[in-house]
Design an enzyme around this catalytic site. Structure first.
Site, short mmCIF file in Angstrom:
data_model
loop_
_atom_site.label_atom_id
_atom_site.label_comp_id
_atom_site.label_asym_id
_atom_site.label_seq_id
_atom_site.Cartn_x
_atom_site.Cartn_y
_atom_site.Cartn_z
CG MET A 118 -6.91 26.04 -70.28
SD MET A 118 -6.43 27.26 -71.53
CE MET A 118 -7.60 28.55 -71.44
N PRO A 119 -7.30 23.63 -67.10
CG PRO A 119 -7.91 21.62 -66.14
CD PRO A 119 -8.18 22.49 -67.31
CE1 TYR A 120 1.46 25.56 -67.84
CE2 TYR A 120 1.60 25.91 -65.48
CZ TYR A 120 2.21 25.80 -66.70
OH TYR A 120 3.57 25.92 -66.80
CG PHE A 149 -2.56 23.84 -71.61
CD1 PHE A 149 -1.97 23.94 -72.86
CD2 PHE A 149 -3.83 24.36 -71.42
CE1 PHE A 149 -2.64 24.55 -73.91
CE2 PHE A 149 -4.51 24.97 -72.46
CZ PHE A 149 -3.92 25.06 -73.71
#
Length: 71
Positions: free
Chosen positions: A1-3, A47
């Site tokens: 889940m990259p931010y 995100f």
């Protein structure tokens, strides 16, 4: 889940208010596409946050940008 957090000043865009909504949309899409292409990350789980910062709150050379540009 990259931010991913993108910080930009408010000086660009229409009337010096920062990036337009269309420019922000393109940034979000472009970053998401790049993470998919390079790292295989699902855009639905990526995100991207864009923070717009006043020039008085962005410093360079030990002073706010507004002062730096006067030097």
């Amino acid at each position: 889940m990259p931010y991913v957090n993108i910080k930009v000043t408010r000086e660009g865009g229409p009337d010096g208010t920062g990036p337009s909504n269309e420019e922000k949309r393109r940034l979000i899409a472009g970053v998401s596409d790049l993470l998919l292409e390079v790292l295989g990350k699902d855009p639905d789980k990526t995100f991207v946050v864009i923070d717009e910062v006043s020039l008085d709150d962005w410093g360079i050379g030990g002073v706010p940008v507004t002062e730096y540009r006067k030097l």
